[in-house]
Design an enzyme around this catalytic site. Structure first.
Site, PDB file in Angstrom:
ATOM      1  N   GLU A 171     -11.366  81.136  66.947  1.00  0.00           N
ATOM      2  CA  GLU A 171     -10.713  81.617  65.739  1.00  0.00           C
ATOM      3  C   GLU A 171     -11.662  81.552  64.526  1.00  0.00           C
ATOM      4  O   GLU A 171     -12.320  80.529  64.332  1.00  0.00           O
ATOM      5  CB  GLU A 171      -9.463  80.775  65.460  1.00  0.00           C
ATOM      6  CG  GLU A 171      -8.572  81.357  64.396  1.00  0.00           C
ATOM      7  CD  GLU A 171      -7.258  80.593  64.265  1.00  0.00           C
ATOM      8  OE1 GLU A 171      -6.214  81.243  64.112  1.00  0.00           O
ATOM      9  OE2 GLU A 171      -7.291  79.355  64.326  1.00  0.00           O
ATOM     10  N   HIS A 203       2.327  70.841  65.716  1.00  0.00           N
ATOM     11  CA  HIS A 203       1.849  72.030  64.994  1.00  0.00           C
ATOM     12  C   HIS A 203       1.345  73.070  65.996  1.00  0.00           C
ATOM     13  O   HIS A 203       1.737  74.244  65.952  1.00  0.00           O
ATOM     14  CB  HIS A 203       0.739  71.612  64.027  1.00  0.00           C
ATOM     15  CG  HIS A 203       0.015  72.733  63.351  1.00  0.00           C
ATOM     16  ND1 HIS A 203       0.065  72.927  61.996  1.00  0.00           N
ATOM     17  CD2 HIS A 203      -0.805  73.711  63.830  1.00  0.00           C
ATOM     18  CE1 HIS A 203      -0.673  73.974  61.667  1.00  0.00           C
ATOM     19  NE2 HIS A 203      -1.218  74.464  62.769  1.00  0.00           N
ATOM     20  N   GLU A 204       0.461  72.637  66.896  1.00  0.00           N
ATOM     21  CA  GLU A 204      -0.089  73.584  67.874  1.00  0.00           C
ATOM     22  C   GLU A 204       0.999  74.119  68.805  1.00  0.00           C
ATOM     23  O   GLU A 204       0.959  75.289  69.208  1.00  0.00           O
ATOM     24  CB  GLU A 204      -1.210  72.929  68.683  1.00  0.00           C
ATOM     25  CG  GLU A 204      -2.350  72.364  67.856  1.00  0.00           C
ATOM     26  CD  GLU A 204      -2.918  73.363  66.864  1.00  0.00           C
ATOM     27  OE1 GLU A 204      -3.019  74.562  67.200  1.00  0.00           O
ATOM     28  OE2 GLU A 204      -3.258  72.946  65.738  1.00  0.00           O
ATOM     29  N   HIS A 223       2.793  77.022  67.469  1.00  0.00           N
ATOM     30  CA  HIS A 223       2.012  78.252  67.583  1.00  0.00           C
ATOM     31  C   HIS A 223       2.291  79.005  68.886  1.00  0.00           C
ATOM     32  O   HIS A 223       2.003  80.216  68.962  1.00  0.00           O
ATOM     33  CB  HIS A 223       0.515  77.936  67.533  1.00  0.00           C
ATOM     34  CG  HIS A 223      -0.041  77.812  66.160  1.00  0.00           C
ATOM     35  ND1 HIS A 223       0.188  78.734  65.167  1.00  0.00           N
ATOM     36  CD2 HIS A 223      -0.869  76.871  65.614  1.00  0.00           C
ATOM     37  CE1 HIS A 223      -0.465  78.378  64.072  1.00  0.00           C
ATOM     38  NE2 HIS A 223      -1.110  77.248  64.314  1.00  0.00           N
ATOM     39  N   GLU A 279       0.133  80.014  60.535  1.00  0.00           N
ATOM     40  CA  GLU A 279      -0.284  78.684  60.084  1.00  0.00           C
ATOM     41  C   GLU A 279       0.751  78.008  59.192  1.00  0.00           C
ATOM     42  O   GLU A 279       1.003  76.802  59.315  1.00  0.00           O
ATOM     43  CB  GLU A 279      -1.633  78.762  59.377  1.00  0.00           C
ATOM     44  CG  GLU A 279      -2.781  79.181  60.275  1.00  0.00           C
ATOM     45  CD  GLU A 279      -2.990  78.269  61.482  1.00  0.00           C
ATOM     46  OE1 GLU A 279      -2.372  77.180  61.556  1.00  0.00           O
ATOM     47  OE2 GLU A 279      -3.754  78.662  62.375  1.00  0.00           O
TER      48      GLU A 279
END
Length: 876
Positions: A134, A312-313, A316, A335
């Site tokens: 990324e 958090h991940e 996603h 994000e």
């Protein structure tokens, strides 16, 4: 010619005519253990359609050489390649309706953390590989169309030593054994995804397995295989039970909230060395920095931080991987959502109880800093190219966006928020989206027109500021409020227009608690909906003035706070007994220091005064780091000696009389703040040596661990009280990759011209004394060590800094160039304004420099201006 910086217009042009079906990618890393080998073979077979036959386009590939390109059966090789290969682009002409391109080339092993990173563990000489792409570094590994909206199915084949652990997004379906001790793993095809979230992991990783079981779709059982991997030398530190527990808690929570089940099959968690990020959401194989494998004592805040990153991940997997922004303008669609949901899930689904407290103090602090730079931008940003995209993984996109989503949930209701998310997933699964797609779903779920809210919150820049204006009759204990108004103000730096954002908030009223020595306790909250620039608070009229009035109690919105003078004085004197309020107020005080409205010495002394009154490790670690930053940058030279000694003594005293996490934080603070003491006394050196000693306790019943010993050694190095022999002794005592990086830092920090010259040369060139490239971690360590200690020793080197900026930018990757420029940027020590003036002159003279480079200089210049402003305070 360098042509790696793909523009938004170029990407849009490709999207209008192309649709990519599949990639079949073969990567051969069987030579990875041979240090002399800098490249590895890569073959990319791409099938795609074109709606404009006869037109041209290009592939992206940052390579170490191309052997052949075959376009619809026509092969280009040798000299013919010059007809179609131009730097990082492979031009494809006379396209057909259906096309197949095969690119065979050599890709380059990375030491910068971009592309396929190669790391050799110094403790056992084992080689490890992982990818990080990324926003656009898959093109460093295989030829592709490197933009998020050209999704495809990917099939990977990886040849590597047969004893290695090899993984990718999908599971292995077959293995071919070879006579040379290698084998090729063939992976199942992925679902449709973007190039930047594909991944490869290879090396002798230690592996632990588990699984998650749950019920989805009204009764269907879903089983997700889990895996955790780490380097062999860190296997003893892998607390996989906690990692798997948090992972399972997250899968439970998200399947409770989302109606679309986890779509990516397995869920691997790989902890990898020299990682540039906290983590990366590759579907089926999430990569994390191995800083989350705790080799030394870790505080509860560190464990909570890791849990937040895991969740958090995981968010996603839906926001970002299942539904992906069309271009990087809408980076917030993944994000901001992941940052908000990761914190929410940590709070709701795990045993950690201070997630929102830590967010308010640390994460939002990052956003407030970024949002006050001259380079601030709206949450929905204008990203014209990949260089700009790389820099927008910032506090605005993450933490400001998450804060605004928390406010959105308060504004429309949490149920409506999740209803909108589920509608959004169902409609756009495995596709690409923009802002309007989510707003349409949200308008349907909430029954509200979201246009005004969107314009105010997502398309303006800069922070709002909230404050209470009071009119009081009488004095002292008899003072009564005659009028109270909640006001907001703010100006969008881009337009110069005033901002009046809608806020759904609580106002907290606090009074002294005699049983707690006067500490302030919450006595009442007011629910307030602020639609314009101000609103009356009639509930306060006719009542005694509260000791402290806190706008944005419970931290429901995103805004700077201006506490009235009496409220701020009450907090500084007594503190509050509410964790989230405490986090919010400390963030406000730090912003005032950075804005030149609060004497940094007052802030530092208040941190020391409240040292034993802050039970949350997340808050304490944040405010002590801020206090140390203030010491190093914001305190005038004629005050720093006295203030640094005061704070350092307070930190040592608190280390001696506290325990557990609080002691660890204060011990680390003592070692860090020791570097700011201008002249080390014998007592200071003795205390630091106690932390390093092998046979003495630095505090009752607790020995220093490796992290603390290195902090102390670096401080001793800055003061010339340790040398290379001391560093080697510590390496012999406990060798690790992290210890080697710390040694690099400590050597560069030595206060002599030779060490500074070596550090400067290595930082600006990116190579060590032998001519080998410095890895990203060691490059950061060299820059950090150079910037420690005597300004007099460092100042002569800065004459060449400005003239070499563009050279650094052109010869290093963007990630490494950024860490060097930020790491050695000249500081205004002792009130010296020359670096500030030099930065301004460079910007004036280099209007045509890369915008990403200019942004770094603009932000560093702003930070320097703030530090110099802080240094102007007179003795308190």
């Amino acid at each position: 010619m360098r042509n790696e910086n793909l523009t938004r217009d170029e990407a849009a042009s490709r999207s209008r005519s192309l649709e990519v079906s599949t990639y079949d990618v073969t990567v051969d890393v069987s030579n990875a253990t041979q240090a002399s080998e800098e490249t590895y073979p890569s073959i990319s077979r791409i099938s795609f359609t074109c709606s404009a036959p006869g037109s041209s386009t290009f592939l992206d590939y940052i390579h170490g050489g191309i052997e052949s390109v075959t376009i619809n059966g026509t092969e280009y090789a040798g000299a013919e390649l010059s007809d179609i290969v131009d730097g990082a682009r492979i031009h494809l002409h006379d396209l057909q309706a259906t096309n197949e391109v095969v690119v065979t080339g050599q890709s380059v092993y990375s030491t910068s953390g971009e592309g396929l990173h190669r790391f050799v563990d110094p403790t056992d000489e084992l080689t490890y590989l992982y990818t990080q792409y990324e926003p656009a570094d898959a093109r460093r590994v295989f030829a592709n169309f490197e933009q998020p909206d050209l999704k495809a199915e990917f099939t990977f084949h990886v040849r590597a030593p047969k004893e290695w652990h090899v993984a990718s997004n999908e599971a292995i379906v077959s293995v071919d054994e070879h006579d040379d001790g290698t084998s090729t793993r063939h992976f199942a095809p992925t679902k449709r995804m973007s190039t930047y979230i594909t991944t490869i992991l290879a090396g002798p990783y230690f592996e632990v397995r588990d699984e998650w079981r749950g019920t989805v779709n009204g009764g269907e059982e879903l089983v997700i295989p889990l895996n955790a991997t780490v380097r062999q030398s860190l296997a003893r530190h892998l607390d996989h039970e906690e990692i798997f527990t948090v992972t399972k808690q997250g899968l439970d929570y998200y399947h409770e909230k989302f109606t679309f089940p986890y779509p990516w099959g397995k869920y691997d968690s790989a902890f990898v060395p020299e990682y540039n990020l906290g983590a990366m959401e590759n579907p089926g194989l999430v990569t994390f920095t191995e800083q989350y494998i705790f080799e030394s004592h870790a505080t509860e805040a560190q464990h909570e931080g890791r849990a937040g990153t895991i969740l958090h991940e995981m968010a996603h997997m839906w926001f970002g991987d299942l539904t992906t922004m069309t271009w990087w303008d809408d980076l917030w669609l993944k994000e901001s959502f992941a940052d908000y949901l990761g914190t929410l899930a940590t709070d709701r689904a795990t045993d950690f109880e201070t997630a929102w407290i830590s967010f308010a103090n640390r994460r939002k602090g990052w956003a407030y800093v970024q949002d006050q730079f001259p380079t601030t931008h709206p949450i929905v940003a204008d990203i014209t190219d990949l260089e700009a995209a790389d820099q927008n993984f910032d506090g605005i996109t993450y933490a400001k966006g998450a804060s605004v989503l928390k406010q959105l949930a308060a504004f429309v209701g949490e149920d409506a928020f999740f209803d909108a998310a589920n509608t959004y997933f169902e409609k756009h699964a495995f596709g690409n989206t923009s802002l309007q797609d989510f707003l349409d779903a949200l308008a349907t779920a909430s029954g509200r027109d979201m246009n005004a809210w969107t314009e105010a919150w997502l398309k303006t820049s800069g922070p709002s500021t909230l404050g209470i204006e009071l009119e009081v009759e009488g004095e002292g204990a008899g003072a009564v409020v005659s009028r109270a108004v909640l006001k907001q103000h703010g100006t969008d730096p881009a337009t110069g227009k005033d901002i009046a954002r809608p806020h759904v908030i609580k106002v907290g009223l606090f009074s002294p608690q005699p049983s707690q020595g006067g500490m302030l306790e919450l006595t009442e909250t007011l629910d307030v909906r602020l639609e314009g620039s101000e609103i009356e608070l009639p509930e306060l009229v006719g009542k005694p003035r509260p000791a402290l009035i806190l706008p944005n109690h419970e931290d429901l919105t995103y805004a700077l706070l201006e506490l009235d003078e009496a409220s701020q004085a009450a907090f500084i004197e007594n503190g509050v007994d509410d964790g989230l309020a405490r986090a919010t107020i400390w963030a406000s005080l730090w912003n005032q220091v950075r804005s030149g409205r609060l004497d940094p010495v007052v802030f530092i002394r208040t941190v020391a005064r409240h040292g034993a009154m802050v039970p949350e490790a997340g808050i304490l670690s944040g405010i002590t780091l801020n206090a140390t930053t203030a010491l190093e940058n914001y305190v005038a030279a004629d005050r720093v000696g006295e203030v640094a000694a005061l704070f350092n003594d307070a930190a040592w005293e608190l280390t001696q009389r506290t325990s557990g996490d609080i002691r660890r934080i204060w011990a680390r603070t003592f070692a860090r703040s020791a570097k700011a003491v201008p002249e080390a006394t014998e007592e200071l050196v003795h205390r630091l040596e106690l932390m390093v000693s092998t046979d003495q306790d630095f505090a009752p019943d607790e020995r220093a661990d490796s992290e603390l010993r290195w902090l102390a050694l670096i401080a001793l190095s800055v003061h010339g009280a340790a040398d290379v022999q001391d560093f080697e002794q510590e390496i012999a005592r406990e060798d690790s990759a992290k210890a080697r990086v710390n040694r690099t830092h400590a050597v560069a920090a030595l206060p002599d011209p030779r060490s500074k010259t070596t550090a400067w040369t290595q930082a600006m060139s990116g190579v060590d004394g032998s001519g080998a490239k410095l890895s990203n971690d060691h490059l950061s360590a060299v820059a950090a060590g150079f910037s420690e200690g005597s300004w007099t020793l460092r100042a002569p080197f800065y004459a060449s800094f400005w003239s070499r900026l563009e050279e650094v930018w052109d010869t290093m990757t963007q990630s490494n160039a950024t860490r060097v420029i930020e790491g050695v940027f000249p500081q205004g020590v002792e009130g010296d304004r020359e670096p500030l003036e030099a930065a301004g002159a460079w910007l004036d003279e280099h209007q045509d420099a890369p915008q990403a480079l200019r942004r770094i200089i603009i932000e560093e210049k702003d930070a320097l201006e703030r530090a110099l402003k802080g240094q102007q305070f007179s003795e308190a």
